[in-house]
Design an enzyme around this catalytic site. Structure first.
Site, PDB file in Angstrom:
ATOM      1  N   GLU A   1      15.534  13.740  24.397  1.00 42.66           N
ATOM      2  CA  GLU A   1      15.289  13.510  22.965  1.00 42.66           C
ATOM      3  C   GLU A   1      16.176  12.397  22.422  1.00 42.66           C
ATOM      4  O   GLU A   1      15.749  11.606  21.581  1.00 42.66           O
ATOM      5  CB  GLU A   1      15.501  14.824  22.188  1.00 42.66           C
ATOM      6  CG  GLU A   1      14.435  15.860  22.528  1.00 42.66           C
ATOM      7  CD  GLU A   1      14.576  17.168  21.749  1.00 42.66           C
ATOM      8  OE1 GLU A   1      15.541  17.315  20.963  1.00 42.66           O
ATOM      9  OE2 GLU A   1      13.707  18.035  21.924  1.00 42.66           O
TER      10      GLU A   1
ATOM     11  N   PHE B   1       0.073  25.466  16.093  1.00 49.38           N
ATOM     12  CA  PHE B   1       0.724  24.824  14.938  1.00 49.38           C
ATOM     13  C   PHE B   1       0.959  23.328  15.140  1.00 49.38           C
ATOM     14  O   PHE B   1       1.519  22.665  14.273  1.00 49.38           O
ATOM     15  CB  PHE B   1       2.051  25.526  14.607  1.00 49.38           C
ATOM     16  CG  PHE B   1       3.044  25.584  15.750  1.00 49.38           C
ATOM     17  CD1 PHE B   1       3.873  24.509  16.035  1.00 49.38           C
ATOM     18  CD2 PHE B   1       3.152  26.734  16.522  1.00 49.38           C
ATOM     19  CE1 PHE B   1       4.787  24.556  17.081  1.00 49.38           C
ATOM     20  CE2 PHE B   1       4.056  26.793  17.583  1.00 49.38           C
ATOM     21  CZ  PHE B   1       4.881  25.698  17.854  1.00 49.38           C
TER      22      PHE B   1
ATOM     23  N   THR C   1      14.615  29.519  13.946  1.00 43.47           N
ATOM     24  CA  THR C   1      13.530  28.581  13.599  1.00 43.47           C
ATOM     25  C   THR C   1      12.853  28.968  12.291  1.00 43.47           C
ATOM     26  O   THR C   1      12.571  28.117  11.453  1.00 43.47           O
ATOM     27  CB  THR C   1      12.468  28.565  14.741  1.00 43.47           C
ATOM     28  OG1 THR C   1      13.139  28.256  15.964  1.00 43.47           O
ATOM     29  CG2 THR C   1      11.393  27.535  14.477  1.00 43.47           C
TER      30      THR C   1
ATOM     31  N   ASN D   1      11.446  23.541   7.917  1.00 40.57           N
ATOM     32  CA  ASN D   1      12.649  24.307   8.279  1.00 40.57           C
ATOM     33  C   ASN D   1      13.903  23.432   8.404  1.00 40.57           C
ATOM     34  O   ASN D   1      14.828  23.738   9.155  1.00 40.57           O
ATOM     35  CB  ASN D   1      12.407  25.182   9.517  1.00 40.57           C
ATOM     36  CG  ASN D   1      12.193  24.384  10.794  1.00 40.57           C
ATOM     37  OD1 ASN D   1      12.026  23.168  10.743  1.00 40.57           O
ATOM     38  ND2 ASN D   1      12.213  25.054  11.924  1.00 40.57           N
TER      39      ASN D   1
ATOM     40  N   LYS E   1      14.746  17.036   8.693  1.00 37.87           N
ATOM     41  CA  LYS E   1      13.291  16.920   8.515  1.00 37.87           C
ATOM     42  C   LYS E   1      12.934  16.473   7.095  1.00 37.87           C
ATOM     43  O   LYS E   1      13.782  16.516   6.187  1.00 37.87           O
ATOM     44  CB  LYS E   1      12.636  18.262   8.861  1.00 37.87           C
ATOM     45  CG  LYS E   1      12.812  18.661  10.337  1.00 37.87           C
ATOM     46  CD  LYS E   1      11.952  19.852  10.675  1.00 37.87           C
ATOM     47  CE  LYS E   1      12.112  20.261  12.122  1.00 37.87           C
ATOM     48  NZ  LYS E   1      11.155  21.326  12.505  1.00 37.87           N
TER      49      LYS E   1
ATOM     50  N   HIS F   1      15.779  20.002  13.093  1.00 38.94           N
ATOM     51  CA  HIS F   1      15.429  20.242  14.493  1.00 38.94           C
ATOM     52  C   HIS F   1      16.686  20.029  15.321  1.00 38.94           C
ATOM     53  O   HIS F   1      17.494  19.147  14.996  1.00 38.94           O
ATOM     54  CB  HIS F   1      14.351  19.256  14.971  1.00 38.94           C
ATOM     55  CG  HIS F   1      14.214  19.218  16.467  1.00 38.94           C
ATOM     56  ND1 HIS F   1      13.473  20.136  17.164  1.00 38.94           N
ATOM     57  CD2 HIS F   1      14.787  18.408  17.403  1.00 38.94           C
ATOM     58  CE1 HIS F   1      13.579  19.878  18.467  1.00 38.94           C
ATOM     59  NE2 HIS F   1      14.370  18.835  18.632  1.00 38.94           N
TER      60      HIS F   1
ATOM     61  N   TYR G   1       6.977  15.825  20.161  1.00 41.77           N
ATOM     62  CA  TYR G   1       6.709  17.270  20.255  1.00 41.77           C
ATOM     63  C   TYR G   1       5.612  17.572  21.270  1.00 41.77           C
ATOM     64  O   TYR G   1       4.950  18.606  21.150  1.00 41.77           O
ATOM     65  CB  TYR G   1       6.307  17.803  18.876  1.00 41.77           C
ATOM     66  CG  TYR G   1       7.473  18.065  17.934  1.00 41.77           C
ATOM     67  CD1 TYR G   1       8.454  19.010  18.230  1.00 41.77           C
ATOM     68  CD2 TYR G   1       7.574  17.398  16.713  1.00 41.77           C
ATOM     69  CE1 TYR G   1       9.506  19.279  17.363  1.00 41.77           C
ATOM     70  CE2 TYR G   1       8.635  17.657  15.834  1.00 41.77           C
ATOM     71  CZ  TYR G   1       9.583  18.601  16.177  1.00 41.77           C
ATOM     72  OH  TYR G   1      10.615  18.874  15.310  1.00 41.77           O
TER      73      TYR G   1
ATOM     74  N   ARG H   1      19.381  26.533   8.053  1.00 43.44           N
ATOM     75  CA  ARG H   1      18.012  26.921   7.688  1.00 43.44           C
ATOM     76  C   ARG H   1      18.000  28.017   6.621  1.00 43.44           C
ATOM     77  O   ARG H   1      17.135  28.016   5.734  1.00 43.44           O
ATOM     78  CB  ARG H   1      17.235  27.329   8.936  1.00 43.44           C
ATOM     79  CG  ARG H   1      16.810  26.082   9.743  1.00 43.44           C
ATOM     80  CD  ARG H   1      16.306  26.465  11.093  1.00 43.44           C
ATOM     81  NE  ARG H   1      15.653  25.374  11.813  1.00 43.44           N
ATOM     82  CZ  ARG H   1      15.517  25.347  13.122  1.00 43.44           C
ATOM     83  NH1 ARG H   1      15.992  26.341  13.868  1.00 43.44           N
ATOM     84  NH2 ARG H   1      14.915  24.340  13.707  1.00 43.44           N
TER      85      ARG H   1
END
Ligand code: CMP
Length: 137
Positions: free
Chosen positions: A126, A57, A91, A112, A9, A115, A49, A102
């Protein structure tokens, strides 16, 4: 052998720890079958997502995932979906076990670091979202 999708990320990319995270995968039995660095648009992130579209969120998630480049990867190995999730940790990094990606690289539940697909079925969807078959080697 399974394949799963991993995303490094924007927080981890901006901290310059792409290589350190890739090393976690390669040192623990996973192989990089495909990899690219991309900038997601809001439309890309929203579609990726979309399962979270009704969650409170969602807006912040899309904003964060478009705040800078990400690295998307196909990881391959034995039980790759579960193996990747074990390496990532929980998570919320506050709940992530010591030694997980993480715990070591993430700041918050939004930022975080990584993914990972949560099931084999989602992994296939995905992977197809980001990669053409000929890019997976
Ligand atoms: P990820 O595995 O990428 O899937 C959805 C993301 O939403 C998740 O990681 C978190 O970064 C983010 N997120 C933010 N708040 C929450 C929450 N309360 N529960 C789950 N995911 C959250």
């Amino acid at each position: 052998m399974e394949k799963t999708l991993s995303i490094i990320k924007p927080d981890a990319v901006s901290k310059n720890v792409i290589g350190k995270i890739v090393d976690r995968f390669e040192s623990n039995g996973l192989r990089i079958a495909a990899m690219k660095k991309i900038q997601l648009s809001a439309a890309d992130a929203g579609k990726f997502y979309e399962v979270h579209a009704q969650r409170p969120f969602f807006g912040e998630l899309v904003e964060f995932m478009t705040s800078g480049p990400v690295v998307v990867m196909v990881l391959e190995g034995k039980d790759a979906v579960a193996a990747n999730r074990a390496l990532m940790g929980a998570t919320d990094p506050k709940e992530a076990e010591a030694g997980t990606i993480r715990a070591d690289f993430a700041q918050s539940i939004d930022a975080n670091a990584v993914h990972g697909s949560d099931s084999l079925e989602n992994a296939q969807k995905e992977i197809a979202f980001f990669f053409a078959q000929k890019e997976i080697l």
